[in-house]
Structure formats: C-alpha cells, structure tokens
Write a protein that holds these residues in place. Structure first.
Motif, PDB file in Angstrom:
ATOM      1  N   ARG A 133      38.606  68.058 -60.911  1.00 19.05           N
ATOM      2  CA  ARG A 133      38.869  66.972 -59.954  1.00 19.05           C
ATOM      3  C   ARG A 133      40.346  66.769 -59.665  1.00 19.05           C
ATOM      4  NH1 ARG A 133      35.262  63.049 -63.633  1.00 19.05           N
ATOM      5  NH2 ARG A 133      36.445  64.263 -65.163  1.00 19.05           N
ATOM      6  N   ALA A 134      41.212  67.462 -60.418  1.00 20.96           N
ATOM      7  CA  ALA A 134      42.652  67.329 -60.193  1.00 20.96           C
ATOM      8  C   ALA A 134      43.007  67.820 -58.790  1.00 20.96           C
ATOM      9  CB  ALA A 134      43.418  68.126 -61.240  1.00 20.96           C
ATOM     10  N   PRO A 135      44.039  67.265 -58.162  1.00 24.36           N
ATOM     11  CA  PRO A 135      44.386  67.679 -56.797  1.00 24.36           C
ATOM     12  C   PRO A 135      44.591  69.182 -56.628  1.00 24.36           C
ATOM     13  CG  PRO A 135      45.559  65.670 -57.373  1.00 24.36           C
ATOM     14  CD  PRO A 135      44.867  66.124 -58.624  1.00 24.36           C
ATOM     15  N   VAL A 136      45.236  69.826 -57.611  1.00 29.65           N
ATOM     16  CA  VAL A 136      45.502  71.257 -57.475  1.00 29.65           C
ATOM     17  C   VAL A 136      44.209  72.064 -57.517  1.00 29.65           C
ATOM     18  CG1 VAL A 136      45.837  71.639 -59.949  1.00 29.65           C
ATOM     19  CG2 VAL A 136      46.954  73.145 -58.304  1.00 29.65           C
ATOM     20  N   SER A 137      43.179  71.522 -58.167  1.00 31.24           N
ATOM     21  CA  SER A 137      41.913  72.253 -58.281  1.00 31.24           C
ATOM     22  C   SER A 137      41.179  72.343 -56.951  1.00 31.24           C
ATOM     23  CB  SER A 137      41.004  71.576 -59.310  1.00 31.24           C
ATOM     24  OG  SER A 137      41.616  71.540 -60.581  1.00 31.24           O
TER      25      SER A 137
END
Length: 676
Positions: free
Chosen positions: A111-115
């Motif tokens: 769920r992290a932005p980079v993911s």
C-alpha cells in the motif's frame, strides 16, 4: 550447466536468502513488540496510559504475526538510475512493511506510494521502473521468478505464468487476498481517496469483493489514526459469506475491522417471519415517511402558561413564549430525543433569565439541573414533546389501525396498511414478536429519535439485494464517512433488489458516488461465463457483458435419469482433481443430496463450515459470494421455480465455479438457458 541457467539459479538462491532474512527481521520486530508489551506497565505514567499502551502493543503484536505458508513478498521493483524518484533503488513488495535492525526496509508494504508502480507501471508508462519481478511460491517456499523488462518494452500482463498460476490456484478454505495479482483497473479503485464513495458493478469473477476488502486495507494504512477512531465496517449478505472472507484483512495485517451481516446491524431480536406482501411494504422507502410522521405527530403545542415555584419566588412563562420555543426547536430538525432536551434547556434558560433579573445574580449549576427536573417542566415536556422509544413507536404503529392510518395517510393505500398491521397486537411492546423487516423499521425510528454513531468507512457487499430501508440503515452508519458499494445487478435475488445503482446510492446517502464497472473475469472460466450470460437478456437489468480471460475451464451440461446418482458420480470424479467441490441445489433438495453423498461414503459439510472438508453441499439461496473449484449444479428448473427471481438465482449459482462446472438435470432446462 549453461551460464544463463547458473545465473538464474544464483538469483533464485539470492531471493530465497532475502526471504529468509526478511522473515527473521519480521520475527525480531514481533519479539521487540512483545518485550515492550511485557514491560509497558513500568514505563507508562498512570493506569490509563498503561492500558492504552497495552492495547496498542497487543494490536501491533497481532499485526506482525507471520504465516510461513503465505509469501512475505511477491514482487520486486528495480528503478532506473535516472528515475526522477527512487533512482537506482530496488524494493521487494509484500503484504506488510519489514525493516532490518537499522530500520532500512527489507519489504515494502503493497500500500506504500512507491508500490503503486508494481501494479500500474507498463511498457508504455514504466514510471521509472526498469524491471518488474514476480515471484512464484508453493506453500510459502519461493520456487521461481519472472521478469518484465519494461525499459525494453517487455510486458507480460495477464500472459504472465506466475500471475495466472496464482489466479487459478485451487481454492480450499476461506478467501485469499489478491495483493499479488491486483490489476491496474482494480488498483485504481483500491487506492481511491477516503473522502470518495464508489460503487463497483462487478460481473462474477471480476474481483469486486477483493477490491472492496483491499480498499479497506489501503485506507486503514493511509488514514490509520482517523479510521482507528471512527472505525471500518464490512457488511455482507450472510454469515457464511463473512466467514469466507474473514481471513483476508488479517492476512494483510489489519485486525481492527468490524464485520456483520445486514440483519446483525439491528438490535431488535427477530422471533417471527413476515409474509412477502408485508415484507415488501415494510422494506419500501415510503415507510421512512410513515415512521417520521408517526413520531413527529406526537409533538404538541403548549396549552397553558408554565408556573414554577422556587422557594419564595414564582417564575412564569407565557404560553406564547413556550410555543416559540417548541416551534423553533422543531424547525431545527434535530433528532427527536435531542429536540426534547433542547426544549428543556431553553425553557430552563428562560427561567434563568427571570431569576437573574429578580435576584440580580446568576443561579448555579445545581439550580439549573433542579429546574430541568421540577414537576411543571417535566409535565410540559411530556405534553409537548413526550419521550418515546423506537420499539414503542413501531409497535403502536403496527398494532393500532387508527395510528397507522393517521401516519400513512396519502402514503400507503388501505391494502398496504392492512398488509403490515399485526393481526394479533401484543399486550406490550416488550412482548411483541418482531420480524426481520420490523427490526429495520425499529432501526429507522431509532435513527430519528437519537443520533447513530457513524463509521469512517463502510464496505457493503452484494448491495444489489439491499432494500431502500436497509440502505437507509447503512446510510445512518456512514453519515460522516464514505462507502464502497459492491454488487452485480444481474445477481439481485431479493424481491426488492435494485435495478439501478443510482437509486440505491441515493438511499445510501451518497447520490454523487461514482459507479465503475469491472467486466474482465479472472476467476470464472470463459465457457462457464458464456453459459451464464445466456440468462442476461431475461434478467431485466442493464449491465455490461462480462468476458473471462480463463480458457482452461471445463463445462458439462448433462441430462440424467437419476439426479442423486449422477451427483454422487460427478462428485467422485471431481475429487480426483485438486481443490474444493460445491454441490448447489434448490433448498428443498439439499437434505436429500447430502444423504445420498454420505450414503456413498463421501463426507460433506455445510457452507458455513470452512474446515469441514473438500465437499460442501449448499442451498442455492446461500451460494452468493462463495466460490468452489468444481461446482455441481442439480436441477436448474427447480432452482428457478423456487422464487420469483429464480433466473437471477440461477445466474448466481452457475457462476460459483472457478475451474469446472457440471449441470445435471432430469427435467427440461429453463428456456432462457437454452438460448444461444
């Protein structure tokens, strides 16, 4: 060994070593949280702080639980050395965030932005990614990997063998998460902002339920403190369905989510059942107006001045002043109980002004409380704004023909009023026998009388079957939050099932919510979906035709002379394959088929028993939302004849198979199913 194969073996060994190290790091993180939990009472300043810290750490320990059979990570991103962000970085993407002892990330939460790039990057728009790697696992063991060199224009998409293997993996037990296989159109919905309400019209096998659950997980990650205070609620059609999906969010590290069926929203105990005519009227949106009128007709007008003795003083409020108070509060459209207290407070405030003028000092809090409880003030309140409970209000409405006629005048006709009146009124509301629809009415009344706590986000699955009054109940619980509405108009089986999402969204209090359609099936094989799609023209709903990417399914539609014997044979054949087996029949036939299978030595379980074995026998009425690798459907004509929306029910039943479907019939098939 060729150099290329040796290099692949070396890379696989490296990735396995990273998996081992990541699991060790996760274990250290959990052990650290456990150590803090054991010593928390020594560092907290007081009992309240100690309890709060204890709850937080206990939750953290649960969130860090590891399942060795579930991959800790499923992908990797390699960024270009000239990327605008994360230049030259390499990240493993998994179900939760894992760091080493120095705090450096070993696995990034999906769920992290980079993911986001793992799901959205493409050869056309690589988003700085040079290589996207997917990992293949078996029982938690890393067995393979597959690279897409996006910088070279290589993109496998749904042709990825690892991706399709994961999608097609046999389903035994509860529903799994789909973090490794989320598609771009699904990811867009999953990552919708918290303040946005969305409705997902999803054909069978398109992943709409998974999208809703993963959106809940994403929002909890992105707005943790806010949603920890206000809460997230999952509403499903029945307990079997909730049991089926119960493991998804915990597998993603999210445990603070409440799950319930629609009926479990209501506190009123259900001890009887309505006939269909009564249920249809009670679930109609017009009942909200009937109940509101029945409540507000209780509000009266003051008929005399108010006189209050206060020691050597006597305070007097004129009839006109009292009328102004009641009229002003009524115009504020407050919840009924709040309005009653507002009238009390304003009457006391008028008495206070008189006391201040006469005494030249302001009375204290104890005087104000006493004035609010003195007999003349209470008698005034009981006359102009009498106290009432939700059960009393609804019981009187359904018991007293005159009260119902007054409240329903111009809203319900005489036949509709007769349909919902209790034939034998109870002696008291406490002795009343309530039906499911009555519980919905009591909840409507309760929402008019007092405020209902609102969740920060509500996910509603199989929402096409919600009545207008059930939608209003959910709207009260999401008044200050957003909703994710999931369903398929073609699968509407309730007598009041909606044919238009805009109507349901209006009753849910979210008329501006966007409606998005998912039409690409990843679970139901193309042959099976093509059979079910024959029913769509007869269902009377406007939904986009679904298509499946699965070409590996098997379909057999067979006329048999002995349905029970053919079912036993079909189940035996199905058990030769891997995966779960579901036998779905008209409700009346379930007992007979269960007995036939058990007599043949085949163990069976019910739909709600997820640990009962490979073979489940279930009635058509509880099949919605469930999936089995191999499905045996018996006597479609009997399923259709069992209820007014029987063709919709058959559409649901036919689309429960994710690998193989057998349709067995002795009686002629429904004509709609034979149309090409």
């Amino acid at each position: 060994m060729p150099a290329q194969d040796q290099d692949l073996d070396t890379q696989l060994a490296t990735e396995r070593a990273h998996l081992t190290a990541s699991r060790a790091a996760l274990r250290r993180m959990r052990e650290h949280a456990q150590a803090l939990f054991r010593t928390g009472d020594k560092v907290a300043g007081d009992a309240y702080s100690s309890e709060t810290l204890g709850r937080t750490l206990a939750r953290r320990i649960a969130e860090l639980a590891d399942d060795p059979t579930t991959p800790l990570f499923f992908g990797r991103l390699d960024f270009s050395t000239v990327a605008a962000d994360h230049a030259g970085a390499r990240y493993h993407i998994g179900r939760r965030h894992v760091t080493d002892e120095a705090g450096e990330p070993m696995v990034l939460d999906w769920r992290a932005p980079v993911s986001r790039a793992f799901y959205r990057a493409s050869a056309r728009d690589p988003q700085g990614v040079t290589v996207r790697r997917r990992f293949g696992f078996s029982a938690g063991v890393l067995t393979s990997f597959e690279d897409e060199h996006l910088d070279r224009g290589e993109e496998l998409g749904t042709a990825s063998r690892i991706l399709t293997d994961e999608i097609e993996r046999p389903r035994v037990g509860p529903m799994r998460d789909i973090v490794a296989t989320i598609q771009p159109e699904q990811d867009e919905l999953v990552r919708a902002e918290l303040d946005e309400s969305i409705c997902v019209q999803g054909a069978p096998g398109t992943g709409k339920t998974a999208v809703g659950l993963h959106r809940a997980a994403y929002l909890l990650y992105s707005h943790r403190e806010r949603l920890r205070r206000s809460g997230v609620l999952i509403v499903g059609p029945n307990r079997a369905f909730l049991n089926y999906i119960a493991a998804v969010l915990p597998a993603l590290g999210e445990i603070d989510v409440e799950q319930c069926t629609v009926d479990e929203l209501f506190a009123t105990p259900v001890t009887t059942a309505d006939d269909e005519a009564a249920a249809l009227v009670k679930h109609d949106a017009r009942m909200a107006a009937v109940i509101a009128r029945a409540l507000h007709v209780r509000i009266g007008k003051p008929a005399a001045p108010l006189v209050v003795s206060d020691g050597s003083y006597r305070w007097r409020l004129s009839e006109d002043a009292l009328r102004r108070v009641v009229d002003d509060v009524r115009r504020e459209a407050l919840p009924y109980a709040v309005g009653r207290e507002r009238v009390r407070a304003r009457v006391v405030a008028l008495l206070q002004r008189q006391a201040e003028r006469r005494r030249a000092e302001s009375p204290g809090e104890s005087w104000l409380r006493r004035m609010g409880r003195v007999k003349p003030v209470v008698e005034l309140l009981d006359a102009v704004w009498p106290a009432v409970t939700a059960t009393d209000l609804v019981a009187r409405l359904l018991s007293d023909p005159a009260a119902l006629a007054e409240a329903a005048d111009g809203i319900l006709d005489e036949a509709e009023q007769a349909a919902i009146r209790w034939a034998t009124p109870p002696r008291t509301p406490r002795s009343a026998r309530w039906a499911v629809a009555d519980a919905v009415l009591v909840d409507e009344a309760a929402g008019l009388i007092d405020r209902v706590p609102s969740f920060g986000h509500v996910v509603v699955d199989e929402a096409q079957d919600l009545s207008a009054m059930q939608c209003r109940a959910i709207a009260r619980r999401s008044e200050h939050g957003s909703v994710t509405v999931l369903g398929d108009l073609a699968q509407g089986t309730a007598p009041w099932a909606t044919r238009d999402w805009r109507v349901s969204l209006a009753h849910l209090g979210k008329p501006a919510a966007r409606v998005e359609a998912l039409t690409i099936g990843f679970r139901v094989p193309a042959e099976v979906l093509a059979l079910a799609n024959r029913l769509l023209p007869a269902l009377g709903v406007d939904v986009p035709l679904a298509r499946s990417l699965r070409r590996d399914g098997a379909l057999a539609v067979r006329h048999v002379s002995d349905v029970d014997g053919a079912t036993v044979d079909a189940v035996r054949a199905a058990l030769e394959h891997e995966g779960s087996v579901g036998v779905i029949a008209a409700d009346a036939a379930v007992g007979r088929l269960t007995a036939a299978l058990r007599a043949a030595g085949i163990a069976t379980s019910a739909a709600e028993d997820l640990d009962g074995g490979r073979v489940t026998v279930l009635p058509a009425t509880v099949a919605k939302g469930l999936e089995y690798d191999h499905v045996v459907v018996t006597e479609p004509a009997q399923i259709v004849e069992a209820e007014p929306r029987g063709l919709h029910r058959l559409y649901v039943v036919l689309t429960r198979a994710v690998s193989r479907l057998d349709v067995l019939y002795a009686r002629p098939l429904p004509p709609a199913l034979t149309m090409q």
